[in-house]
Scaffold this active site. Structure first.
Site, PDB file in Angstrom:
ATOM      1  N   ASP A  10      -8.642  -5.729  -5.273  1.00  0.00           N
ATOM      2  CA  ASP A  10      -8.209  -4.642  -4.397  1.00  0.00           C
ATOM      3  C   ASP A  10      -8.569  -3.294  -5.025  1.00  0.00           C
ATOM      4  O   ASP A  10      -8.148  -3.009  -6.154  1.00  0.00           O
ATOM      5  CB  ASP A  10      -6.695  -4.736  -4.190  1.00  0.00           C
ATOM      6  CG  ASP A  10      -6.127  -3.567  -3.417  1.00  0.00           C
ATOM      7  OD1 ASP A  10      -6.898  -2.894  -2.694  1.00  0.00           O
ATOM      8  OD2 ASP A  10      -4.909  -3.329  -3.518  1.00  0.00           O
TER       9      ASP A  10
ATOM     10  N   SER B 258       0.841  -1.178   0.000  1.00  0.00           N
ATOM     11  CA  SER B 258       0.000   0.000   0.000  1.00  0.00           C
ATOM     12  C   SER B 258       0.895   1.254   0.000  1.00  0.00           C
ATOM     13  O   SER B 258       1.781   1.366  -0.837  1.00  0.00           O
ATOM     14  CB  SER B 258      -0.960  -0.035   1.188  1.00  0.00           C
ATOM     15  OG  SER B 258      -2.047   0.808   0.975  1.00  0.00           O
TER      16      SER B 258
ATOM     17  N   HIS C  64      -6.136  -6.783  -1.011  1.00  0.00           N
ATOM     18  CA  HIS C  64      -5.061  -5.822  -0.779  1.00  0.00           C
ATOM     19  C   HIS C  64      -3.784  -6.515  -0.304  1.00  0.00           C
ATOM     20  O   HIS C  64      -3.752  -7.087   0.777  1.00  0.00           O
ATOM     21  CB  HIS C  64      -5.540  -4.802   0.256  1.00  0.00           C
ATOM     22  CG  HIS C  64      -4.818  -3.494   0.236  1.00  0.00           C
ATOM     23  ND1 HIS C  64      -4.522  -2.810  -0.916  1.00  0.00           N
ATOM     24  CD2 HIS C  64      -4.342  -2.716   1.252  1.00  0.00           C
ATOM     25  CE1 HIS C  64      -3.909  -1.678  -0.617  1.00  0.00           C
ATOM     26  NE2 HIS C  64      -3.783  -1.596   0.693  1.00  0.00           N
TER      27      HIS C  64
END
Length: 478
Positions: free
Chosen positions: A399, A148, A424
């Site tokens: 995601d 991320s 994710h």
């Protein structure tokens, strides 16, 4: 207006834990000034159980939260460390966890919080890596890992400081979100819900926004809704209603991001495939009017808010208590401005992107003006990254952040790996018996690239032969 969607490392863990020692390293408050010599202590976690002098350093570039959360939920690094004889390090991001330059006063004024930038954080990491190199008899290769926002940092660390890291595994890193059409993010979220069950779950969610606003127009409606959704503080004003709408919206996004095939417990304790569980409950409810729809939603949301049946009431000012939301909101107002909007065709309430309104909200909260919303593109290259090398960008197509990810190869050494049924950055999690085959294949792809980068580093010394035979061994935890 949704001020921002929290970009976090949602590597939710089961009951597995990993060993590490907590240490601190003195870093400069401002790496780019010759007139400010102030310093603070940056926390990092270290595990040298498997390390030998020729082994690499696996270096995690910390996200917006306490570093322990990421260490406990990034099992892939620990899984492969024994094969590589690697030193494992997790560095905390400045202004998160315990790494607060001004202690409890770090967020009280722009003059204090103004040193919270990605470029300052990268410089922290470079200094720490330089120090870690002194622990070995000679320089060893360093591999950056991150998911991320941490994945963005890992890729940018390789781009800006290639002498510090020989390669980067950047999972679910939306480095192109700044230049992506604003509606793409919520389109992906909607698709995840569409594919969850046979009935049309998104249709009911689409209807819910009007239902919520109709009910909350009157004081009596606000009181009923506060009770129905078990809110800790009753709704009293229109601002309270907007906070509730944002909280509900963010929970929908969060469930899509952590839609893993096994139970997790990081943002909140969740069952396997939480989106499917939520949609199954919602679509089976007897819905005849606004109140019955809102009541059914409140019951279904307990999958996220009260799966353990221990929550007494819901706080609508946060959706992830362990994460550093305050710091991220500042970053989202300054350099991490990622345009997002909801339009006809997705399941969210229509909400156009309005930079002027967004900037006003940011100024009201932080007292700072962002005059260059394109700053990350100018600083890190945006989509013009062909000059970079040795980066793997991985993205799960379930995601939402894949909307701003690198989904195709940029060059021979800046490559993309797609996980069609992955949420994710599931590939950075520790191995699990319910991992899809595509996740296992992605991890093998990571190992192959790490092996190649290390062998290139040791090409002239002949030390790379040991690493050539390494393969990913899947750990099938329950």
């Amino acid at each position: 207006m949704k001020l921002s969607v929290t970009l976090v490392l949602f590597l939710c863990h089961n009951i597995w834990s990993y060993d590490y020692e907590t240490k601190y390293f003195e870093v400069l408050l401002d790496h780019f000034s010759f007139t400010n010599n102030a310093t603070f202590k940056l926390k990092y976690l270290i595990n040298d159980t498997f390390w030998t002098n020729d082994g690499p350093i696996f270096f995690y570039t910390g996200n917006e939260g306490t570093v322990e959360n990421f260490a406990e939920n990034t099992g892939f690094m620990f899984d492969i460390a024994p094969s590589f004889n690697a030193l494992v390090v997790f560095a905390e991001h400045r202004y998160y966890g315990e790494s607060l330059p001004f202690g409890n006063d770090s967020f009280v004024s722009p003059s204090h919080i103004g040193y919270l930038t990605s470029s300052q954080a990268l410089a922290d990491f470079v200094d720490l890596i330089n120090y870690l190199q002194t622990m070995s008899l000679e320089k060893v290769p360093v591999i950056a890992f991150g998911g991320s926002y941490g994945g963005m940092l890992a890729s940018w660390l390789r781009m800006k400081y290639p002498a510090s890291v020989v390669g980067a595994i950047a999972a679910s890193a939306p480095i192109w979100q700044f230049e992506t059409p604003c509606e793409d993010f919520y389109k992906v979220v909607t698709r995840v819900y569409q594919e969850a069950v046979a009935k049309d779950c998104p249709l009911l969610i689409t209807k819910s926004w009007t239902a919520l606003r109709n009910i909350s127009e009157s004081p009596e409606g606000k009181a009923w809704l506060s009770d129905a959704w078990q809110l800790c503080s009753p709704l009293e004003t229109s601002a309270d209603v907007e906070t509730l709408i944002g909280w509900y919206s963010e929970i929908l996004v969060n469930m899509a991001m952590v839609n893993y095939p096994y139970s997790t417990s990081f943002l909140a304790p969740l069952p396997p495939f939480p989106v499917k569980t939520f949609c199954s409950q919602l679509t089976q409810a007897n819905i005849v009017d606004d109140k019955s729809l809102v009541m059914a939603l409140g019951d279904a949301l307990q999958i996220y808010t009260n799966f353990t049946e221990t929550t007494t009431c819901n706080k609508i000012n946060q959706t992830a208590e362990a994460l550093g939301e305050e710091g991220w909101y500042f970053q989202a107002c300054t350099e991490m401005i990622m345009p997002m909007c909801s339009i006809d065709g997705d399941m969210f309430e229509n909400d156009p992107w309005d930079y002027g309104k967004y900037a006003s909200q940011c100024f009201e909260k932080w007292g700072v003006n962002q005059t260059h919303p394109e700053l990350p593109v100018l600083e890190y290259g945006g989509k013009e990254i062909k000059a970079a090398s040795n980066i793997v960008f991985s993205n799960g197509l379930l995601d939402p952040w894949s909307s701003g990810g690198v989904l195709k190869n940029v060059s021979e050494s800046v490559v993309s790996v797609i996980i069609p049924d992955g949420a994710h950055h599931i590939d950075l999690r520790g191995g699990n018996k319910d991992d899809p085959e595509t996740v296992i294949e992605a991890r093998q792809f990571h190992v192959d690239n790490i092996k190649k980068w290390i062998m290139e580093f040791y090409f002239h010394s002949g030390k790379g032969a040991f690493f050539e035979k390494i393969k990913y061994q899947h750990v099938a935890r329950n």
